[in-house]
Design an enzyme around this catalytic site. Structure first.
Site, PDB file in Angstrom:
ATOM      1  N   HIS A  41       0.846  -1.194   0.000  1.00  0.00           N
ATOM      2  CA  HIS A  41       0.000   0.000   0.000  1.00  0.00           C
ATOM      3  C   HIS A  41       0.878   1.239   0.000  1.00  0.00           C
ATOM      4  O   HIS A  41       0.943   1.967   0.970  1.00  0.00           O
ATOM      5  CB  HIS A  41      -0.916  -0.005   1.223  1.00  0.00           C
ATOM      6  CG  HIS A  41      -1.950  -1.066   1.140  1.00  0.00           C
ATOM      7  ND1 HIS A  41      -2.928  -1.069   0.180  1.00  0.00           N
ATOM      8  CD2 HIS A  41      -2.145  -2.178   1.870  1.00  0.00           C
ATOM      9  CE1 HIS A  41      -3.686  -2.123   0.334  1.00  0.00           C
ATOM     10  NE2 HIS A  41      -3.227  -2.826   1.351  1.00  0.00           N
ATOM     11  N   GLU A 127      -5.911 -10.280   3.367  1.00  0.00           N
ATOM     12  CA  GLU A 127      -5.259 -11.404   4.067  1.00  0.00           C
ATOM     13  C   GLU A 127      -6.312 -12.318   4.689  1.00  0.00           C
ATOM     14  O   GLU A 127      -6.215 -13.544   4.623  1.00  0.00           O
ATOM     15  CB  GLU A 127      -4.301 -10.886   5.156  1.00  0.00           C
ATOM     16  CG  GLU A 127      -3.568 -12.025   5.851  1.00  0.00           C
ATOM     17  CD  GLU A 127      -2.820 -11.583   7.097  1.00  0.00           C
ATOM     18  OE1 GLU A 127      -2.154 -10.534   7.074  1.00  0.00           O
ATOM     19  OE2 GLU A 127      -2.905 -12.316   8.109  1.00  0.00           O
ATOM     20  N   SER A 221      -3.592   0.904   4.820  1.00  0.00           N
ATOM     21  CA  SER A 221      -2.773  -0.175   5.367  1.00  0.00           C
ATOM     22  C   SER A 221      -3.278  -0.550   6.752  1.00  0.00           C
ATOM     23  O   SER A 221      -3.302   0.263   7.669  1.00  0.00           O
ATOM     24  CB  SER A 221      -1.315   0.303   5.429  1.00  0.00           C
ATOM     25  OG  SER A 221      -0.619  -0.388   6.426  1.00  0.00           O
ATOM     26  N   SER A 222      -3.675  -1.820   6.869  1.00  0.00           N
ATOM     27  CA  SER A 222      -4.261  -2.292   8.121  1.00  0.00           C
ATOM     28  C   SER A 222      -3.275  -2.193   9.282  1.00  0.00           C
ATOM     29  O   SER A 222      -3.620  -1.740  10.370  1.00  0.00           O
ATOM     30  CB  SER A 222      -4.722  -3.731   7.893  1.00  0.00           C
ATOM     31  OG  SER A 222      -4.823  -4.423   9.067  1.00  0.00           O
TER      32      SER A 222
END
Ligand code: SF4
Length: 282
Positions: A41, A127, A221-222
């Site tokens: 990302h 994911e 972005s996690s």
């Protein structure tokens, strides 16, 4: 002003490996190279790769329409069915992070024994979608205390609980505790990756002793979002920025000590630019 940069800030092993695979493949002539989703990302990196001929495929339909070329799987991994589909028509370079592949194996083996899988993570995250797709039976995704409290499965069900690799460690234990109280026969595998645990612990400790905390990373972005949450809990003046351009002077006004950390997909040069700017300006 004192500026402290977290040692664990920036690319993790899995992202570094995936980006390297993309650059290695980009060097090959006469070959069409794709990544399934952005390799990380970070627009600077994906734009640079695009200039080198590495294009992003965003949908399964696009993927299925390919009849030649190379597709690079990113660190997040994909479901078994997507993997099988891709490998039918094109060459696959599998840059799935080994920590994620390990979860795929656990989920596949445990669900084959009849266990239902609980993934502690964010539903819809690539994911998590990939992990779900390695289970042969029922899966559940739990991301909040509310989800955990409301969770119910059939009587006598056996559960295997795993985690998204970048989940908040403290929150994972809390959610597991709530689920375990429900009395199902459950096994728990903490699959939060080492790089994530270290980065989160260091970020939290740093945030607790600074006047302001800067988290550098992509808004999508996690793991960056999780870092932001952790730091914000410790330091009310925590700011999430993508690049130095997002930094505004009021954010650091009156601060004596500033901490900086960065997500797993943030290239070092971006963090360095932020660090240099803060040191120069304040
Ligand atoms: Fe691998 Fe962890 Fe990096 Fe994810 S955060 S790519 S699991 S090392």
């Amino acid at each position: 002003m004192e500026v402290i940069v977290a040692k664990s800030a920036g690319f993790c092993f899995g992202v570094e490996r995936a980006v390297k695979s993309a650059y290695d493949e980009a060097g090959r002539e006469n070959e069409k190279i794709y990544t399934y989703g952005p390799i990380i990302h970070n627009e600077q990196v994906t734009n640079d790769l695009a200039k080198k001929g590495v294009n992003i495929i965003n949908s399964l339909e696009e993927l299925e329409s390919l009849d030649s070329g190379t597709v690079i799987m990113r660190a997040h991994g994909v479901s078994k069915s997507v993997y099988d589909k891709i490998s039918k028509n094109v060459k696959v370079v599998d840059a799935t992070c080994p920590f994620v592949s390990k979860i795929h194996r656990i989920v596949n083996e445990e669900s084959s024994k009849g266990k239902h899988i609980i993934i502690i993570g964010n539903d819809g995250h690539p994911e998590v979608e990939g992990i779900k797709g390695w289970a042969v039976g029922k899966t559940f995704v739990i991301s909040s205390e509310q989800d955990a409290l409301e969770f119910a499965d059939e009587m006598g069900a056996s559960l295997c609980i795993v985690s998204q690799t970048t989940f908040n460690v403290k929150k994972f234990h809390k959610l597991v505790e709530i689920i375990e109280k429900k009395g199902y026969n459950s096994s728990v595998v903490n699959t939060i990756c080492d790089a994530t645990s270290k980065r989160q612990a260091e970020a939290g400790q740093l945030a607790s002793r600074v006047d302001a905390m800067i988290v550098v990373g992509g808004v999508h972005s996690s793991n960056t979002q999780k870092l932001y949450e952790i730091c914000k809990n410790e330091c009310s003046k925590t700011y999430l920025i993508q690049t130095v351009d997002d930094l505004q002077d009021f954010m650091l006004a009156g601060c004596n000590v500033v901490g900086i950390t960065a997500g797993a997909s943030t290239p070092n040069n971006i963090t360095e630019e932020v660090q240099n700017y803060v040191r120069r300006k304040f």
